[in-house]
Design a protein around this motif. Sequence first.
Motif, PDB file in Angstrom:
ATOM      1  N   ASP A  95       0.820  -1.215   0.000  1.00  0.00           N
ATOM      2  CA  ASP A  95       0.000   0.000   0.000  1.00  0.00           C
ATOM      3  C   ASP A  95       0.853   1.264   0.000  1.00  0.00           C
ATOM      4  N   THR A  96       1.949   1.237   0.758  1.00  0.00           N
ATOM      5  CA  THR A  96       2.800   2.426   0.868  1.00  0.00           C
ATOM      6  C   THR A  96       4.089   2.315   0.068  1.00  0.00           C
ATOM      7  N   GLU A  97       4.343   1.128  -0.522  1.00  0.00           N
ATOM      8  CA  GLU A  97       5.577   0.861  -1.251  1.00  0.00           C
ATOM      9  C   GLU A  97       6.786   1.132  -0.364  1.00  0.00           C
ATOM     10  N   GLU A  98       6.733   0.568   0.831  1.00  0.00           N
ATOM     11  CA  GLU A  98       7.823   0.690   1.787  1.00  0.00           C
ATOM     12  C   GLU A  98       8.181  -0.686   2.344  1.00  0.00           C
ATOM     13  N   LEU A  99       9.404  -0.795   2.845  1.00  0.00           N
ATOM     14  CA  LEU A  99       9.838  -1.985   3.566  1.00  0.00           C
ATOM     15  C   LEU A  99       9.673  -1.727   5.061  1.00  0.00           C
ATOM     16  N   VAL A 100       9.035  -2.687   5.732  1.00  0.00           N
ATOM     17  CA  VAL A 100       8.776  -2.564   7.161  1.00  0.00           C
ATOM     18  C   VAL A 100       9.611  -3.600   7.904  1.00  0.00           C
ATOM     19  N   PHE A 101      10.289  -3.175   8.977  1.00  0.00           N
ATOM     20  CA  PHE A 101      11.095  -4.103   9.765  1.00  0.00           C
ATOM     21  C   PHE A 101      10.179  -5.054  10.537  1.00  0.00           C
ATOM     22  N   GLU A 102      10.259  -6.332  10.182  1.00  0.00           N
ATOM     23  CA  GLU A 102       9.489  -7.359  10.876  1.00  0.00           C
ATOM     24  C   GLU A 102      10.311  -7.942  12.026  1.00  0.00           C
ATOM     25  N   VAL A 103      11.613  -8.119  11.796  1.00  0.00           N
ATOM     26  CA  VAL A 103      12.538  -8.650  12.803  1.00  0.00           C
ATOM     27  C   VAL A 103      13.849  -7.887  12.690  1.00  0.00           C
ATOM     28  N   ALA A 104      14.465  -7.578  13.828  1.00  0.00           N
ATOM     29  CA  ALA A 104      15.804  -6.992  13.850  1.00  0.00           C
ATOM     30  C   ALA A 104      16.567  -7.624  15.003  1.00  0.00           C
ATOM     31  N   VAL A 105      17.812  -8.025  14.735  1.00  0.00           N
ATOM     32  CA  VAL A 105      18.633  -8.720  15.730  1.00  0.00           C
ATOM     33  C   VAL A 105      20.012  -8.067  15.778  1.00  0.00           C
ATOM     34  N   GLY A 106      20.518  -7.786  16.992  1.00  0.00           N
ATOM     35  CA  GLY A 106      21.853  -7.229  17.150  1.00  0.00           C
ATOM     36  C   GLY A 106      21.912  -5.767  16.738  1.00  0.00           C
ATOM     37  N   GLY A 107      23.115  -5.195  16.773  1.00  0.00           N
ATOM     38  CA  GLY A 107      23.276  -3.800  16.357  1.00  0.00           C
ATOM     39  C   GLY A 107      22.360  -2.875  17.122  1.00  0.00           C
ATOM     40  N   SER A 108      21.650  -2.023  16.389  1.00  0.00           N
ATOM     41  CA  SER A 108      20.679  -1.099  16.986  1.00  0.00           C
ATOM     42  C   SER A 108      19.276  -1.586  16.674  1.00  0.00           C
ATOM     43  N   ALA A 109      18.993  -2.842  17.056  1.00  0.00           N
ATOM     44  CA  ALA A 109      17.750  -3.502  16.659  1.00  0.00           C
ATOM     45  C   ALA A 109      16.514  -2.728  17.101  1.00  0.00           C
ATOM     46  N   ASP A 110      16.484  -2.293  18.357  1.00  0.00           N
ATOM     47  CA  ASP A 110      15.288  -1.616  18.865  1.00  0.00           C
ATOM     48  C   ASP A 110      15.057  -0.291  18.156  1.00  0.00           C
ATOM     49  N   GLU A 111      16.128   0.442  17.892  1.00  0.00           N
ATOM     50  CA  GLU A 111      15.989   1.757  17.265  1.00  0.00           C
ATOM     51  C   GLU A 111      15.549   1.646  15.801  1.00  0.00           C
ATOM     52  N   VAL A 112      16.095   0.655  15.085  1.00  0.00           N
ATOM     53  CA  VAL A 112      15.846   0.579  13.650  1.00  0.00           C
ATOM     54  C   VAL A 112      14.414   0.165  13.334  1.00  0.00           C
ATOM     55  N   LYS A 113      13.749  -0.518  14.250  1.00  0.00           N
ATOM     56  CA  LYS A 113      12.394  -1.008  13.985  1.00  0.00           C
ATOM     57  C   LYS A 113      11.383   0.117  13.775  1.00  0.00           C
ATOM     58  N   GLN A 114      11.700   1.308  14.211  1.00  0.00           N
ATOM     59  CA  GLN A 114      10.747   2.418  14.058  1.00  0.00           C
ATOM     60  C   GLN A 114      10.748   2.993  12.644  1.00  0.00           C
ATOM     61  N   PHE A 115      11.721   2.607  11.847  1.00  0.00           N
ATOM     62  CA  PHE A 115      11.852   3.189  10.503  1.00  0.00           C
ATOM     63  C   PHE A 115      11.161   2.332   9.449  1.00  0.00           C
ATOM     64  N   ARG A 116      10.717   3.015   8.404  1.00  0.00           N
ATOM     65  CA  ARG A 116      10.240   2.373   7.189  1.00  0.00           C
ATOM     66  C   ARG A 116      11.179   2.784   6.062  1.00  0.00           C
ATOM     67  N   VAL A 117      11.480   1.829   5.181  1.00  0.00           N
ATOM     68  CA  VAL A 117      12.435   2.086   4.110  1.00  0.00           C
ATOM     69  C   VAL A 117      11.690   2.116   2.780  1.00  0.00           C
ATOM     70  N   PRO A 118      11.696   3.247   2.092  1.00  0.00           N
ATOM     71  CA  PRO A 118      11.039   3.288   0.775  1.00  0.00           C
ATOM     72  C   PRO A 118      11.650   2.269  -0.175  1.00  0.00           C
ATOM     73  N   VAL A 119      10.804   1.558  -0.891  1.00  0.00           N
ATOM     74  CA  VAL A 119      11.297   0.594  -1.877  1.00  0.00           C
ATOM     75  C   VAL A 119      12.165   1.341  -2.885  1.00  0.00           C
ATOM     76  N   GLY A 120      13.377   0.843  -3.093  1.00  0.00           N
ATOM     77  CA  GLY A 120      14.324   1.510  -3.974  1.00  0.00           C
ATOM     78  C   GLY A 120      15.376   2.303  -3.229  1.00  0.00           C
ATOM     79  N   HIS A 121      15.177   2.495  -1.907  1.00  0.00           N
ATOM     80  CA  HIS A 121      16.112   3.275  -1.097  1.00  0.00           C
ATOM     81  C   HIS A 121      17.048   2.351  -0.332  1.00  0.00           C
ATOM     82  N   GLY A 122      18.348   2.649  -0.383  1.00  0.00           N
ATOM     83  CA  GLY A 122      19.307   1.834   0.342  1.00  0.00           C
ATOM     84  C   GLY A 122      19.516   0.472  -0.322  1.00  0.00           C
TER      85      GLY A 122
END
Length: 260
Positions: free
Chosen positions: A68-95
């Motif tokens: 619907d939004t053409e974004e990637l949503v964090f379903e699982v994150a492990v290690g690193g800055s896992a808790d912080e990164v889950k709040q972000f959405r990544v536009p498809v085509g970005h990164g």
Amino acid sequence: MATVEASVSGNPDDVRFAASLREALGVAETAGAIGARVTHAELLQMIVATAVHVLRARAGALLLVDEDTEELVFEVAVGGSADEVKQFRVPVGHGIAGQVAVTGQPLAVSGAAEDPRAATDIADRVGYRPESILCVPLFYDDEVIGVLELLDKESGTSFTAEDIGSLSLFANQAAVAIEHSRVRSSLAALLRDVLGGGLDRTLESDASAFATRVSEDPTSRDALALAQLVPEIANAGEREAQACRTILEAFVGYLRTRRQ
């Protein structure tokens, strides 16, 4: 898996790695087969965590496409800055993850901190810029439904072509688990709609339990998949629906004759 083991034969460390990977995949597959004991979220968490451990990465994540939004949503994150990164959405085509979602092609990137393709905006906001990134697509029915990504090998080395193949095996497991869960959710919703939406708690619970049992039975899943094609065929037109009906009736007649 036999291909992986054959390619590393002769090196004791690599042989142990291949054996660990086979065992990890077996655990993940078994967990998927007994969904009543392992929830959808737990299974995905297990797959990502195992991939991080087996490939000796510092962090990993599984992102799903929100059509619907053409974004990637964090379903699982492990290690690193896992808790912080889950709040972000990544536009498809970005990164890196966004590009893999668009192209359907895996990417292994060295020097990611300076690579213009990397999503440095998100990395800077969570305070973790990876030096190397490995990302592979999640496919189901020839469509990309998400990506699986690992960051930084503990050894400090870059990800290899062999790592791409290994992570792809985990991505296949994740895709099957995701679609299995979606079938179960769709069937439960269908039952609620058919029964009028006015279910009491007991009946709704029974309907969900029934949906779970059906989704876990291979024959029932195949039947449901065929049933989901019917509206598309029916809406294509009367001639198309009649042609499909004729083909199916002829095939069923053949099967009945063969059983006699």
